[in-house]
Design an enzyme around this catalytic site. Structure first.
Site, PDB file in Angstrom:
ATOM      1  N   LYS A  14       0.834  -1.214   0.000  1.00 23.53           N
ATOM      2  CA  LYS A  14       0.000   0.000   0.000  1.00 23.53           C
ATOM      3  C   LYS A  14       0.866   1.260   0.000  1.00 23.53           C
ATOM      4  CE  LYS A  14      -2.472  -0.914   3.749  1.00 23.53           C
ATOM      5  NZ  LYS A  14      -2.038  -2.248   4.196  1.00 23.53           N
ATOM      6  N   ARG A  89     -10.299   0.694   8.313  1.00 29.29           N
ATOM      7  CA  ARG A  89      -9.958  -0.679   8.676  1.00 29.29           C
ATOM      8  C   ARG A  89     -11.132  -1.378   9.345  1.00 29.29           C
ATOM      9  NH1 ARG A  89      -4.078   0.518   8.942  1.00 29.29           N
ATOM     10  NH2 ARG A  89      -2.891  -1.381   9.292  1.00 29.29           N
ATOM     11  N   ARG A 128      11.071  -6.423   4.968  1.00 32.68           N
ATOM     12  CA  ARG A 128      10.908  -5.022   5.369  1.00 32.68           C
ATOM     13  C   ARG A 128      11.490  -4.793   6.757  1.00 32.68           C
ATOM     14  NH1 ARG A 128       4.976  -2.488   5.234  1.00 32.68           N
ATOM     15  NH2 ARG A 128       4.738  -3.161   7.368  1.00 32.68           N
ATOM     16  N   ARG A 134      10.496  -0.900  12.241  1.00 28.38           N
ATOM     17  CA  ARG A 134       9.145  -0.810  12.818  1.00 28.38           C
ATOM     18  C   ARG A 134       8.987  -1.898  13.869  1.00 28.38           C
ATOM     19  NH1 ARG A 134       4.297   0.336   8.624  1.00 28.38           N
ATOM     20  NH2 ARG A 134       3.227  -0.849  10.249  1.00 28.38           N
ATOM     21  N   ARG A 145      -1.248  -8.480  13.563  1.00 33.32           N
ATOM     22  CA  ARG A 145      -1.752  -7.524  12.565  1.00 33.32           C
ATOM     23  C   ARG A 145      -2.503  -8.250  11.452  1.00 33.32           C
ATOM     24  NH1 ARG A 145       3.413  -4.894  10.907  1.00 33.32           N
ATOM     25  NH2 ARG A 145       2.181  -3.715   9.427  1.00 33.32           N
TER      26      ARG A 145
END
Ligand code: AMP
Length: 191
Positions: A14, A89, A128, A134, A145
């Site tokens: 995204k 969401r 990532r 993160r 998540r």
């Protein structure tokens, strides 16, 4: 206005595709994840309130998220359109967004949902994590998540499908090929 929702599970691409869409269509990018991370980084009161939830991979309550989003939209009265990334969401968020945009005499033009398998997501987020720093990209938090996505967020899809606004795009493969596929969908929506 051209108001797009870019939809997809964590790691679907995204952020990458949003950046390309903003450049191409001159839209204002609103990523609720980025906004929360900025609040946490600046140690605002909101940041302190949400940091544990985010670190744990849980959704922030709707009321908090919606208020922050509406405030952000309000900062861009001249925008030609928005791209919503990571929002809505939940169905309650989707309803609130519709109401808010309606009060501004506009609405969601269309929703692009990036289709990516769970296996591909896990591989991408592992990559990532090596560069992102993160806290919510580690395996345990990622599991949470993805659970939040399949437990709550996927229900937003039928909401937009019923409105005839949803298009799914294959999110696996070359970034440029995916972007071309998204562009060809969005070009059919352009006001
Ligand atoms: P993201 O960068 O979009 O993956 O968002 C990172 C985290 O911020 C999520 O795992 C949630 O904890 C929180 N978050 C972002 N957007 C929302 C939203 N629309 N509703 C609730 N929580 C959100």
């Amino acid at each position: 206005m051209l108001n797009l929702v870019l939809f997809g599970p964590p790691g679907a691409g995204k952020g990458t595709q949003s950046q390309k869409l903003i450049d191409h269509y001159q839209l204002v990018h609103i990523s609720t994840g980025d906004l929360f991370r900025a609040h946490i980084g600046n140690q605002t009161e909101l940041g302190q309130r949400v940091s544990k939830l985010i670190a744990d991979g849980e959704l922030v309550p709707d009321s908090v998220t919606i208020a922050m989003l509406e405030e952000e939209i309000g900062k861009h009265p001249q925008a030609k359109g928005f791209i919503f990334d990571g929002f809505p969401r939940t169905v309650a968020q989707a309803e609130a967004l519709d109401k808010f945009l309606e009060s501004k005499q506009t609405g969601i033009t269309g929703v692009v949902a990036l289709d990516v398998t769970e296996e591909e997501l896990t591989t991408r987020i592992a990559k990532r994590k090596a560069i992102s720093n993160r806290a919510d990209d580690d395996a345990e938090k990622l599991k949470k998540r993805i659970e939040e996505y399949f437990g709550k967020t996927v229900h937003v899809l039928p909401y937009y499908e019923q409105q005839g606004k949803l298009t799914k795009v294959n999110g696996i493969g070359d970034i440029e090929v995916i972007f071309d596929a998204i562009k060809s969908v969005v070009d059919t929506w352009k006001p």
